[in-house]
Write a protein that holds these residues in place. Structure first.
Motif, PDB file in Angstrom:
ATOM      1  N   VAL A  33       0.723  -1.256   0.039  1.00  0.00           N
ATOM      2  CA  VAL A  33       0.119   0.071  -0.130  1.00  0.00           C
ATOM      3  C   VAL A  33       1.023   1.136  -0.125  1.00  0.00           C
ATOM      4  O   VAL A  33       1.997   1.110   0.304  1.00  0.00           O
ATOM      5  N   ARG A  92      -6.121   1.383   4.811  1.00  0.00           N
ATOM      6  CA  ARG A  92      -5.298   0.109   4.504  1.00  0.00           C
ATOM      7  C   ARG A  92      -6.568  -0.934   5.178  1.00  0.00           C
ATOM      8  O   ARG A  92      -6.368  -2.143   4.580  1.00  0.00           O
ATOM      9  N   THR A 105      -8.450  -2.633   2.172  1.00  0.00           N
ATOM     10  CA  THR A 105      -6.657  -2.913   1.514  1.00  0.00           C
ATOM     11  C   THR A 105      -7.211  -4.299   1.544  1.00  0.00           C
ATOM     12  O   THR A 105      -6.945  -5.326   0.766  1.00  0.00           O
TER      13      THR A 105
END
Lengths: 613, 174
Positions: free
Chosen positions: A153, A162, A165
């Motif tokens: 990332v 985050r 993801t």
């Protein structure tokens, strides 16, 4: 003994581990092969770059990669590109809407694209499709399961981005071993390959994000000193700068969706040509538009200056100057632009390093980290010590942010703060978690709100609640609260306001199993392809090692079948037909296999006898 | 366990930062959760994460001379980290007046978006901070808690001022 079994559980083979660079423009999957990181084929035609483009067709099928990219101008609202820029964002977020021609489903919380062929999709699902494609490609490379991955990332991603993801990884059926910051991954690849030591800067300009990291490499420890950047600045903006010029020159004030989509692609191609040529031409709707590198450099100058101020800030946070920096590593496709290289060289007073392919270096680093985290033999070699990019805090009286964990704090980290009740008999407390550097809560990113309840009624100021922020090695926050007088603890999972709940993720996982008949067919086919490949590899190996067990005719017949299967493996789209062909060869090869077995048993028996005496 | 204990060091304002960083690196190598075997259980992981977190917190405080001085004072029983605690210090009136004037000047510079003016004020304040810090360090070496508290009280105001200059710089450059 239980722990031992967990490590070496023979019933649960873990399969291969991979590193994934989930990029704005392109994504890659890499693995350690013979001790070196290598990018695997990720798209049609043997390409290692999988365009991060997902097309949702009216018949419900989902296409990822080059083919999706090709149909983008035709289906601009059903084809999602640069989805990374939407991760962890809501419709209310500034600039979300100007990122394409998409149709959005209105509402609060997570962004939803209204696409053809069924339900609206979230950026997490779109990213999940890209990850699933990479997983499949890796599985067919290894002819086996791939269930664990390190996903990179941008260092500057906030908590919501985050989380999103990580959730996308889960949707794709991957256990995310670690979210690794992209510049850290690049440094890892450089550090291990070139054996560099000292203070390094990583300048990472991708399609949609810009990161700067300052790292110190000492004796196998990669310590990130500071990070900075802009999670919505990248090569896409260069394309947009060109597109704006073309629209202005043509006097088009209200371009339609198709015009924007095709113009952006033309702009991107022109930008790429200008890397080698000083002059080029962009033909839009039959009208040529000449442009020079000098023009282009001038148009992107304001964007470059933005990267410069991030770099200065990161250096300051690390407590160093450009003179301390031993080398600057370039990462990301946009660092191919000559103006970017010149700017970086000027900024740091030295030419930048780009001797590892800037497109692949991040995936290499991810593969290395995946290996380091799972390979018991390598644990002692290297350690990454990373930081969080943005400060974490709480809202206090008057809408002011109180920082609990400052940006560039090393992770993992934990920080506590004691709160007291301010009213007699108060039994609850509202907690608002924010991320960012600004003083006013309203200027920062709201991560989560929750209410702490169960405080026993008492006089104002007597109720004491200890709130603890913990940031794990992925840079993800969790919050715990403890009421001091009663000792009651509450663990709160911070689910970002702009993310999905656990229930939604579960539902999506179920949906993908329930409704994806198509998906199932494709998976069955993929499995048979893997099976065929395994058979071909084994067959070739056995022919090489034990070929003497076959007559010339037998060998020729078998080889002919192998060639046929090799061809079928590539072109056959019906999994049952492929399965039939595999069974056929299996039957044909049976006598050969029996002879090999006999030989093996004979050799084992010989070994036995020697041991006995 | 104090931050100094973690590194097996005696509490002191005088520290070799380079050696401390080497030590932190060495200890991190031993305790980081990434060092655990893949099969390690949740409890072992949590303990490793906590150990790493406390090492990270300790190095953050100890490697910065300002934070380190405040921490040494805290170990001597005076905590200056909250408004109430600082208010008990009874800073001299002329100092408070001076800092108020300076803050007003900074506010004016911010309102007029005058970066250079703010930066030059920042330089002066930085010099004042360095001076007060060294007074505080001296006092702490001699165990003079009262004197150290007053000097660090000043440092606290100066540091706050510099934070504002920083934030203003950042605001202008972004």
């Amino acid at each position: 003994m239980k722990g031992f079994l967990q490590i070496h559980d023979p019933l649960k083979p873990r399969g291969s581990v991979v590193g994934i660079d989930l990029g704005t423009t392109n994504s890659l999957v890499a693995a350690m092969i013979n001790g070196k990181p290598e990018c695997l084929v990720a798209d049609e035609g043997g390409s290692k770059l999988l365009p991060s483009v997902v097309h949702y067709a009216a018949n419900g099928s989902v296409i990822v990669g080059r083919h999706a990219f090709d149909v983008l101008p035709e289906y601009p609202t059903d084809t999602i590109k640069s989805v990374k820029r939407f991760m962890g964002k809501s419709l209310g977020d500034l600039e979300t809407k100007k990122l394409g021609a998409y149709k959005f489903v209105s509402g609060k919380g997570v962004v939803r694209f209204d696409v053809a062929g069924g339900q609206p999709v979230t950026p997490i699902e779109v990213s999940g499709e890209i990850l699933r494609q990479l997983k499949r490609r890796a599985e067919s490379h290894f002819a086996g399961k791939v269930e664990q991955a390190v996903i990179t990332v941008p260092a500057y991603f906030d908590d919501a981005q985050r989380q999103a993801t990580k959730d996308a990884g889960r949707l794709a059926g991957l256990e995310v071993l670690r979210l690794l910051n992209e510049p850290t991954a690049a440094a890892l690849a450089y550090g291990l390959d070139k054996g560099v030591q000292g203070l390094y800067a990583v300048f990472d300009l991708g399609g949609g994000t810009f990161d700067i990291s300052i790292l110190e490499l000492v004796d196998g420890v990669f310590q990130v000193k500071s990070v900075g950047g802009d999670s919505s600045l990248g090569g896409d903006d260069f394309d947009r700068a060109i597109a704006h010029q073309v629209l202005d020159a043509r006097g088009i004030t209200a371009p339609n969706v198709q015009q924007v989509a095709s113009l952006l692609q033309l702009a991107r191609a022109a930008k790429e040509r200008l890397t080698d040529a000083a002059q080029t031409e962009l033909v839009f709707e039959g009208v040529p538009f000449p442009l020079s590198r000098a023009d282009f450099n001038a148009w992107i100058q304001p964007l470059l200056l933005k990267t410069g101020s991030s770099v200065r800030r990161a250096l300051k946070d690390a407590g160093v100057t450009t003179a301390d920096v031993k080398g600057v590593v370039l990462v990301g496709g946009s660092t191919r632009v000559p103006a970017v290289r010149d700017y970086v060289a000027e900024l740091f007073g030295q030419p930048a390093l780009a001797d590892i392919d800037p497109d692949q270096v991040v995936a290499y680093g991810a593969a290395i980290q995946a290996d380091l985290l799972t390979n018991e033999d390598r644990k002692d070699e290297v350690l990454l010590l990373d930081v969080i990019p943005l400060s974490l805090g709480l809202e206090t009286m008057g809408g002011i942010t109180e920082k609990l964990i400052e940006r560039n704090s090393a992770i993992p980290t934990a920080q506590g703060q004691l709160f007291t009740t301010f009213q007699d008999g108060q039994t609850g407390m509202d907690i608002h978690v924010v991320q960012g550097e600004r003083e006013l809560v309203a200027d920062n990113r709201s991560l989560a709100r929750f209410r702490l309840s169960g405080i026993p009624p008492m006089a104002a100021g007597m109720g004491r609640v200890q709130v603890t922020f913990r940031v794990d090695a992925d840079g993800i926050l969790s919050v715990a609260a403890k009421e001091e007088t009663t000792g009651i603890t509450q663990q709160i999972t911070v689910k970002p306001t702009h993310g999905l709940t656990d229930e939604e993720i579960e539902q999506m996982l179920l949906d993908s199993i329930d409704h994806a008949e198509d998906d199932m067919q494709r998976r069955l086919l993929a499995e048979q392809r893997v099976e065929a490949e395994r058979l071909l590899i084994d067959g070739a190996k056995q022919l090489f090692e034990n070929g003497d067990l076959l007559s010339r005719e037998e060998r020729a017949a078998l080889e002919k079948e192998f060639v046929r299967l090799e061809r079928l493996r590539k072109i056959e789209t019906n999994h049952e037909a492929l399965k039939a062909a595999i069974t056929e060869i299996d039957t044909l090869a049976r006598p050969f296999v029996e002879r090999i077995m006999d030989r093996a048993i004979g050799q084992a028996a010989v070994g036995q006898r020697v041991e006995d005496f | 366990m104090t931050h100094f204990d973690l590194f097996n060091l005696p509490p002191s304002v005088d520290l070799d930062v380079k050696a401390l960083e080497d030590l932190h690196r060495k200890l991190s190598l031993e305790s980081h959760p990434d060092r655990l075997a893949s099969g390690a259980d949740a409890r072992a992981r949590r303990l490793a994460a906590e150990k790493s977190a406390s090492l990270n917190e300790a190095i953050k405080v100890l490697k910065d001379p300002v934070r380190r001085a405040f921490y040494v004072l805290e170990l001597k029983g005076v905590k200056l980290d909250t408004e109430q605690a600082a208010a008990k210090l009874k800073m001299p009136l002329e100092f408070l007046e001076e800092i108020m004037e300076r803050r007003e000047a900074l506010e004016a510079a911010k309102a007029g978006r005058k970066l250079e003016a703010a930066q030059s004020m920042g330089k002066e304040i930085h010099a004042a901070l360095t001076q007060s810090l060294s007074l505080a360090q001296d006092a702490l070496r001699k165990d003079d808690v009262a004197k150290a508290s007053l000097a660090l009280g000043r440092v606290r105001y100066y540091a706050r001022f510099l934070e504002e200059v920083d934030a203003f710089e950042e605001e202008l450059s972004s």
